[in-house]
Design a protein around this motif. Structure first.
Motif, PDB file in Angstrom:
ATOM      1  N   VAL A  83      -5.268  -6.643  -6.706  1.00  0.00           N
ATOM      2  CA  VAL A  83      -4.145  -6.164  -5.891  1.00  0.00           C
ATOM      3  C   VAL A  83      -3.552  -4.938  -6.584  1.00  0.00           C
ATOM      4  O   VAL A  83      -2.907  -5.068  -7.634  1.00  0.00           O
ATOM      5  CB  VAL A  83      -3.078  -7.260  -5.720  1.00  0.00           C
ATOM      6  N   PRO A  84      -3.738  -3.738  -6.039  1.00  0.00           N
ATOM      7  CA  PRO A  84      -3.303  -2.521  -6.738  1.00  0.00           C
ATOM      8  C   PRO A  84      -1.805  -2.447  -6.991  1.00  0.00           C
ATOM      9  O   PRO A  84      -1.381  -1.881  -7.999  1.00  0.00           O
ATOM     10  CB  PRO A  84      -3.769  -1.390  -5.808  1.00  0.00           C
ATOM     11  N   VAL A  85      -0.997  -3.004  -6.095  1.00  0.00           N
ATOM     12  CA  VAL A  85       0.443  -2.879  -6.260  1.00  0.00           C
ATOM     13  C   VAL A  85       0.908  -3.578  -7.532  1.00  0.00           C
ATOM     14  O   VAL A  85       1.823  -3.109  -8.221  1.00  0.00           O
ATOM     15  CB  VAL A  85       1.188  -3.423  -5.028  1.00  0.00           C
ATOM     16  N   PHE A  86       0.270  -4.684  -7.900  1.00  0.00           N
ATOM     17  CA  PHE A  86       0.674  -5.402  -9.102  1.00  0.00           C
ATOM     18  C   PHE A  86       0.234  -4.662 -10.361  1.00  0.00           C
ATOM     19  O   PHE A  86       0.957  -4.654 -11.365  1.00  0.00           O
ATOM     20  CB  PHE A  86       0.107  -6.818  -9.085  1.00  0.00           C
ATOM     21  N   ALA A  87      -0.951  -4.038 -10.324  1.00  0.00           N
ATOM     22  CA  ALA A  87      -1.386  -3.231 -11.471  1.00  0.00           C
ATOM     23  C   ALA A  87      -0.479  -2.025 -11.660  1.00  0.00           C
ATOM     24  O   ALA A  87      -0.101  -1.680 -12.792  1.00  0.00           O
ATOM     25  CB  ALA A  87      -2.839  -2.796 -11.278  1.00  0.00           C
ATOM     26  N   VAL A 140       0.819  -1.213   0.000  1.00  0.00           N
ATOM     27  CA  VAL A 140       0.000   0.000   0.000  1.00  0.00           C
ATOM     28  C   VAL A 140       0.850   1.258   0.000  1.00  0.00           C
ATOM     29  O   VAL A 140       0.597   2.199  -0.760  1.00  0.00           O
ATOM     30  CB  VAL A 140      -0.945  -0.011   1.223  1.00  0.00           C
ATOM     31  N   VAL A 141       1.877   1.276   0.835  1.00  0.00           N
ATOM     32  CA  VAL A 141       2.639   2.508   1.040  1.00  0.00           C
ATOM     33  C   VAL A 141       3.624   2.763  -0.095  1.00  0.00           C
ATOM     34  O   VAL A 141       3.740   3.887  -0.592  1.00  0.00           O
ATOM     35  CB  VAL A 141       3.372   2.452   2.392  1.00  0.00           C
ATOM     36  N   ALA A 142       4.351   1.744  -0.519  1.00  0.00           N
ATOM     37  CA  ALA A 142       5.413   1.937  -1.510  1.00  0.00           C
ATOM     38  C   ALA A 142       4.908   2.540  -2.819  1.00  0.00           C
ATOM     39  O   ALA A 142       5.504   3.506  -3.329  1.00  0.00           O
ATOM     40  CB  ALA A 142       6.135   0.616  -1.759  1.00  0.00           C
ATOM     41  N   LEU A 189       6.136   6.222  -4.286  1.00  0.00           N
ATOM     42  CA  LEU A 189       6.769   6.346  -5.602  1.00  0.00           C
ATOM     43  C   LEU A 189       5.959   7.240  -6.519  1.00  0.00           C
ATOM     44  O   LEU A 189       6.519   7.951  -7.355  1.00  0.00           O
ATOM     45  CB  LEU A 189       6.930   4.954  -6.224  1.00  0.00           C
ATOM     46  N   ALA A 190       4.622   7.208  -6.384  1.00  0.00           N
ATOM     47  CA  ALA A 190       3.785   8.065  -7.230  1.00  0.00           C
ATOM     48  C   ALA A 190       3.960   9.543  -6.867  1.00  0.00           C
ATOM     49  O   ALA A 190       3.859  10.417  -7.742  1.00  0.00           O
ATOM     50  CB  ALA A 190       2.318   7.660  -7.100  1.00  0.00           C
ATOM     51  N   ARG A 191       4.212   9.833  -5.603  1.00  0.00           N
ATOM     52  CA  ARG A 191       4.382  11.231  -5.177  1.00  0.00           C
ATOM     53  C   ARG A 191       5.793  11.745  -5.422  1.00  0.00           C
ATOM     54  O   ARG A 191       5.996  12.960  -5.493  1.00  0.00           O
ATOM     55  CB  ARG A 191       4.038  11.353  -3.698  1.00  0.00           C
ATOM     56  N   ALA A 192       6.749  10.856  -5.540  1.00  0.00           N
ATOM     57  CA  ALA A 192       8.142  11.284  -5.721  1.00  0.00           C
ATOM     58  C   ALA A 192       8.353  11.841  -7.128  1.00  0.00           C
ATOM     59  O   ALA A 192       7.697  11.418  -8.086  1.00  0.00           O
ATOM     60  CB  ALA A 192       9.088  10.118  -5.450  1.00  0.00           C
ATOM     61  N   ASP A 193       9.284  12.781  -7.236  1.00  0.00           N
ATOM     62  CA  ASP A 193       9.588  13.372  -8.540  1.00  0.00           C
ATOM     63  C   ASP A 193      10.822  12.767  -9.190  1.00  0.00           C
ATOM     64  O   ASP A 193      11.120  13.061 -10.346  1.00  0.00           O
ATOM     65  CB  ASP A 193       9.790  14.884  -8.396  1.00  0.00           C
ATOM     66  N   GLN A 213      11.102  -3.362  -8.503  1.00  0.00           N
ATOM     67  CA  GLN A 213      11.370  -4.798  -8.416  1.00  0.00           C
ATOM     68  C   GLN A 213      11.603  -5.227  -6.969  1.00  0.00           C
ATOM     69  O   GLN A 213      11.109  -6.281  -6.532  1.00  0.00           O
ATOM     70  CB  GLN A 213      12.587  -5.145  -9.267  1.00  0.00           C
ATOM     71  N   CYS A 214      12.343  -4.429  -6.216  1.00  0.00           N
ATOM     72  CA  CYS A 214      12.606  -4.770  -4.814  1.00  0.00           C
ATOM     73  C   CYS A 214      11.324  -4.760  -3.992  1.00  0.00           C
ATOM     74  O   CYS A 214      11.130  -5.624  -3.117  1.00  0.00           O
ATOM     75  CB  CYS A 214      13.626  -3.798  -4.221  1.00  0.00           C
ATOM     76  N   VAL A 215      10.434  -3.816  -4.252  1.00  0.00           N
ATOM     77  CA  VAL A 215       9.171  -3.751  -3.513  1.00  0.00           C
ATOM     78  C   VAL A 215       8.326  -4.987  -3.791  1.00  0.00           C
ATOM     79  O   VAL A 215       7.784  -5.621  -2.867  1.00  0.00           O
ATOM     80  CB  VAL A 215       8.401  -2.470  -3.884  1.00  0.00           C
ATOM     81  N   VAL A 216       8.195  -5.352  -5.058  1.00  0.00           N
ATOM     82  CA  VAL A 216       7.374  -6.512  -5.415  1.00  0.00           C
ATOM     83  C   VAL A 216       7.986  -7.790  -4.853  1.00  0.00           C
ATOM     84  O   VAL A 216       7.270  -8.669  -4.347  1.00  0.00           O
ATOM     85  CB  VAL A 216       7.204  -6.589  -6.944  1.00  0.00           C
ATOM     86  N   VAL A 217       9.305  -7.919  -4.916  1.00  0.00           N
ATOM     87  CA  VAL A 217       9.965  -9.100  -4.345  1.00  0.00           C
ATOM     88  C   VAL A 217       9.716  -9.165  -2.845  1.00  0.00           C
ATOM     89  O   VAL A 217       9.476 -10.254  -2.287  1.00  0.00           O
ATOM     90  CB  VAL A 217      11.471  -9.064  -4.654  1.00  0.00           C
TER      91      VAL A 217
END
Length: 311
Positions: A210-214, A16-18, A22-26, A40-44
């Motif tokens: 699962v939103p993170v995978f989309a 949820v958080v990651a 990442l979406a807010r980061a520039d 890749q690290c987040v999904v792993v």
């Protein structure tokens, strides 16, 4: 029996958080290669949380599994995990997570089979449109030129990647613009971006809720193009690469007011013409190292009770 629950909570938190961070980061648009690594690290890490929680839940539910998992461990380590306290729901958790793992493997296999089928069909089409000369072997030439009225270029992944360019693209792109286009496609081939796209598509198709995978799938499609643009622009310049993109896509209506499937092309051109400042090397290194530590956290959470028991 708190470790499996903590792992599931940790995986849900990362899922949820990651993506929101990442979406807010520039910086992902400024450093697409680093962003690819972070994703890749987040999904792993999310998948690792599920796998470790499944293992410990199965160990709590069935003594045979517990004997295999904790075979070399002292008796005090087994007691530290309090596996006997979670049997009512441990079996259900283990079965659900194991089913998810089997489903993930099935989706990956399906994606690989589909990709190979598409690749065979496209190579067969190439042989029809560009027949082999006497003595020429299939896939021996890394560059294939096709007759076509539409400027286009793409690459076919595989053991012997091939770049395909139409004659319309050769007529429209001249000199360094054509070199930049080829460098862009070669960047995809060298970085094996096809594997990232296949894995992200398999996870998104297998778990559409699962939103993170989309988000992982969508970002992979976007970031690999930005990374390939950067590879081409470093060799032939940002202006040349931007002009090549414009020449290749201006007849497709992507620069008009109506949205198209290639709506990201204008954004890529704008990024090339107004390049953002790259992050300092130290910060890139910090982001890379921090992302590499993300999958380590579930492992540490898993081993904390055992390490405490060993003193």
């Amino acid at each position: 029996m708190m470790v499996p629950a903590a792992l599931m909570l940790l995986g849900a938190l990362a899922a949820v958080v990651a993506p929101r961070l990442l979406a807010r980061a520039d910086w992902p648009d400024r450093e697409p290669v680093v962003a690819l690594w972070v994703w890749q690290c987040v999904v792993v890490a999310v998948l690792l949380c599920c796998a470790l929680s499944m293992t410990l839940s199965a160990a709590a539910a069935w003594a045979a599994v517990r004997g295999q998992v904790f075979a070399p461990a002292p008796h005090g380590v087994v007691e530290a995990y309090a596996l006997s306290t979670g049997r009512p729901w441990a079996a259900t958790t283990a079965v659900v997570l194991a089913s998810g793992g089997v489903w993930t493997g099935a989706m990956l296999v399906r994606e690989v089979v589909r990709a190979r089928r598409r690749r065979r069909l496209r190579r067969a089409e190439l042989l029809v449109r560009a027949p082999l000369l006497p003595g020429e072997e299939p896939g021996a030439d890394p560059l294939v030129v096709l007759e076509g009225e539409r400027p286009d270029a793409w690459w076919l992944p595989g053991a012997q990647p091939q770049l395909v360019v139409t004659t319309a693209a050769l007529r429209r792109l001249k000199g360094r613009q054509l070199d930049a286009l080829l460098a862009h496609e070669q960047g995809h081939a060298r970085a094996r971006h096809d594997w990232l796209l296949h894995c992200s598509a398999a996870l998104a198709d297998g778990f559409p809720q699962v939103p993170v995978f989309a988000a992982f799938r969508d970002e992979m499609h976007r970031l690999v193009e930005l990374a390939a643009d950067d590879m081409a622009s470093r060799r032939f310049g940002r202006l040349t690469t931007a002009l090549a993109l414009v020449e290749l896509n201006e007849d497709r209506g992507v620069f008009g007011p109506c949205p198209t499937p290639q709506a990201h092309v204008p954004q890529r051109v704008h990024r090339l013409l107004t390049p953002p400042d790259r992050l300092p090397a130290v910060r890139r290194l910090r982001l890379t190292a921090a992302a590499a530590l993300v999958p380590v956290i579930p492992v540490l959470v898993t081993f904390v009770p055992g390490l405490r028991a060993l003193g």
